[in-house]
Scaffold this active site. Sequence first.
Site, PDB file in Angstrom:
ATOM      1  N   ASP A  15      18.510  -8.924   8.359  1.00  0.00           N
ATOM      2  CA  ASP A  15      17.945  -9.434   7.115  1.00  0.00           C
ATOM      3  C   ASP A  15      16.799 -10.350   7.533  1.00  0.00           C
ATOM      4  OD1 ASP A  15      17.255 -10.922   4.940  1.00  0.00           O
ATOM      5  OD2 ASP A  15      19.306 -11.296   4.261  1.00  0.00           O
ATOM      6  N   LYS A  68       0.939   0.071   5.288  1.00  0.00           N
ATOM      7  CA  LYS A  68       0.597  -0.431   3.961  1.00  0.00           C
ATOM      8  C   LYS A  68       1.833  -0.550   3.084  1.00  0.00           C
ATOM      9  CE  LYS A  68      -0.727   2.479   0.782  1.00  0.00           C
ATOM     10  NZ  LYS A  68      -0.793   3.688  -0.041  1.00  0.00           N
ATOM     11  N   LYS A  90      -4.791  12.064  10.868  1.00  0.00           N
ATOM     12  CA  LYS A  90      -4.874  13.512  10.581  1.00  0.00           C
ATOM     13  C   LYS A  90      -5.940  14.134  11.475  1.00  0.00           C
ATOM     14  CE  LYS A  90      -3.618  12.964   5.704  1.00  0.00           C
ATOM     15  NZ  LYS A  90      -2.514  13.765   5.251  1.00  0.00           N
ATOM     16  N   ASP A 144      -3.976   2.191  -4.258  1.00  0.00           N
ATOM     17  CA  ASP A 144      -3.099   3.046  -3.453  1.00  0.00           C
ATOM     18  C   ASP A 144      -3.892   4.032  -2.591  1.00  0.00           C
ATOM     19  OD1 ASP A 144      -0.532   4.148  -2.727  1.00  0.00           O
ATOM     20  OD2 ASP A 144      -0.986   5.865  -4.022  1.00  0.00           O
ATOM     21  N   HIS A 149      -7.518   5.191   2.162  1.00  0.00           N
ATOM     22  CA  HIS A 149      -7.840   6.540   2.639  1.00  0.00           C
ATOM     23  C   HIS A 149      -9.250   6.990   2.225  1.00  0.00           C
ATOM     24  CE1 HIS A 149      -3.654   6.183   3.241  1.00  0.00           C
ATOM     25  NE2 HIS A 149      -3.247   6.645   2.081  1.00  0.00           N
TER      26      HIS A 149
HETATM   27  C1  BG6 Z   1      -0.063   7.266   0.525  1.00  0.00           C
HETATM   28  C2  BG6 Z   1      -0.006   6.900  -0.925  1.00  0.00           C
HETATM   29  O1  BG6 Z   1      -0.745   6.291   1.252  1.00  0.00           O
HETATM   30  O2  BG6 Z   1      -0.713   8.526   0.665  1.00  0.00           O
HETATM   31  C3  BG6 Z   1       0.672   7.982  -1.739  1.00  0.00           C
HETATM   32  O3  BG6 Z   1       0.709   5.684  -1.076  1.00  0.00           O
HETATM   33  C4  BG6 Z   1       0.039   9.324  -1.491  1.00  0.00           C
HETATM   34  O4  BG6 Z   1       0.634   7.675  -3.134  1.00  0.00           O
HETATM   35  C5  BG6 Z   1      -0.069   9.594   0.007  1.00  0.00           C
HETATM   36  O5  BG6 Z   1       0.851  10.317  -2.108  1.00  0.00           O
HETATM   37  C6  BG6 Z   1      -0.881  10.845   0.260  1.00  0.00           C
HETATM   38  O6  BG6 Z   1      -0.810  11.171   1.616  1.00  0.00           O
HETATM   39  P1  BG6 Z   1      -1.014  12.669   2.102  1.00  0.00           P
HETATM   40  O7  BG6 Z   1      -0.965  12.577   3.580  1.00  0.00           O
HETATM   41  O8  BG6 Z   1       0.107  13.469   1.501  1.00  0.00           O
HETATM   42  O9  BG6 Z   1      -2.334  13.101   1.559  1.00  0.00           O
END
Ligand code: BG6
Length: 479
Positions: free
Chosen positions: A87, A142, A176, A229, A234
Amino acid sequence: MSFTADRLLLFGATGDLAQRMLLPSLCALHDDGLIAPGLSVIGTARSDYDDDSYRNFARDALNKYLPDFRKDAIDSFLGRLKYQTLDATQPDHFVTLADEIGTIDQGMAIFLSTAPSLFEPTIAGLSAAGLTGDKVRIGLEKPLGTSLSSSQGINDAVARAFPEDRTFRIDHYLGKETVQNLLALRFANIMFEPLWNAAHIDHVQITIAETVGLESRVGYYDGAGALRDMVQNHMLQLLALVAMEPPANFDATAIRDEKVKALRSLRLVGPDETVTGQYRKGAIDGQPVPGYDDELGQESETETFVAIKAHVDNWRWKGVPFYLRTGKRLPERTTEIVVRFRPVPHSIFASRGARTVPNSLVIGIQPEENIQLTLMAKVPGLDREGIRLRPVPLDIAMDDAFAGPQKRIAYERLLLDLIEGDQTLFVRRDEVEAQWDWIDAIRASWETHGIKPRSYTAGSWGPSSAIALAERDGVTWHD
Ligand code: BG6
């Protein structure tokens, strides 16, 4: 300091990410002999497991997420796993953890994937228990904050125990293969770079479309929304890789220096340059799906879609719009970058009735990796009624070009780099802060101008105003 860790400490070892990505990635690396035989993986979480019951838990996850993997390989991997209930709000639990871990002379890598509220107590607990020395590095998953100031708070707390060169901020898109291939496309070929600027590029589109909805992430997603998000991390990393200047070397400092310069050149987005949306019930692949409010169980003003017209204000990109869009419950899962070139300056074919269409480069990132360059070609014939030209694709499917090498999960690469200490594919603090700075300004503008998400039907490409955002510039989204 360069070292290869022989301990990997996972916080959040029973979470969704661990089950779906981390354990499968480690298992695959183990099976390929890519992690040293002596590396032990210590999982921690609040759940009450011992080593054996955690191995059973991990076995279930691996059977589920790696259904075709050999059972003997899974068994062999499980032998590396240990578990310590912890914890993070209880400092004495870190003392027990330190005993379990033993000496860390060879080095330890920590992967922190816990609720943001546990970041600070975890760092404090690790420090007090002597688990943050020179031979320890930390990977941070994250969400690392919800704004510039909260992200700075987290970064400051981490920095009290880990200097930047031992802090590895994860953006799994950088793991990726296809995203890394952007660098190869741009900088291992001579033909694109001379054209990669405002003189020759009309606009860029970046789309990250998902078919999934809220999934089981109610607690997190409704407080985040698509902008924080997906765009903050990304999408902006993809934009930075497209927009950055050529780095001098393939190394962490050179690449991140160039990315941060591009991110800092982002112009503030005006209120008429963003569109937000939230999905209503609809259908995807012929299957009915509920609306966001229904999935959430209450009304909400969180955006599940965002489209932005962005500009990188520097010499190279002067006047070139970057159209960005991402959303949940769109018609297909696709991530792609479209670079649309300018028309030829003068068409010699116009007098013969032929129309030329500007070239485009479409970089497909997922689900399929392919690179498609659309070129104009003459339609065969005797041309008695004029010359006809048509765009034809020059298509490279990476799966065909590289049929041999095994496809890797993004986290395989990132975990290995974390264990071995290569920061090139991790996000530096100044990058994250430049990203948040731009995102905070967009959110502030939504607030000031009362911009609220517009409805879109699940299975469509977002609200119609997102289409208008591009069309009023004469641009059509590449669907
Ligand atoms: C995450 C997000 O960082 O990336 C999600 O929190 C999203 O909401 C995901 O679905 C998408 O990742 P990928 O690799 O499936 O494109």
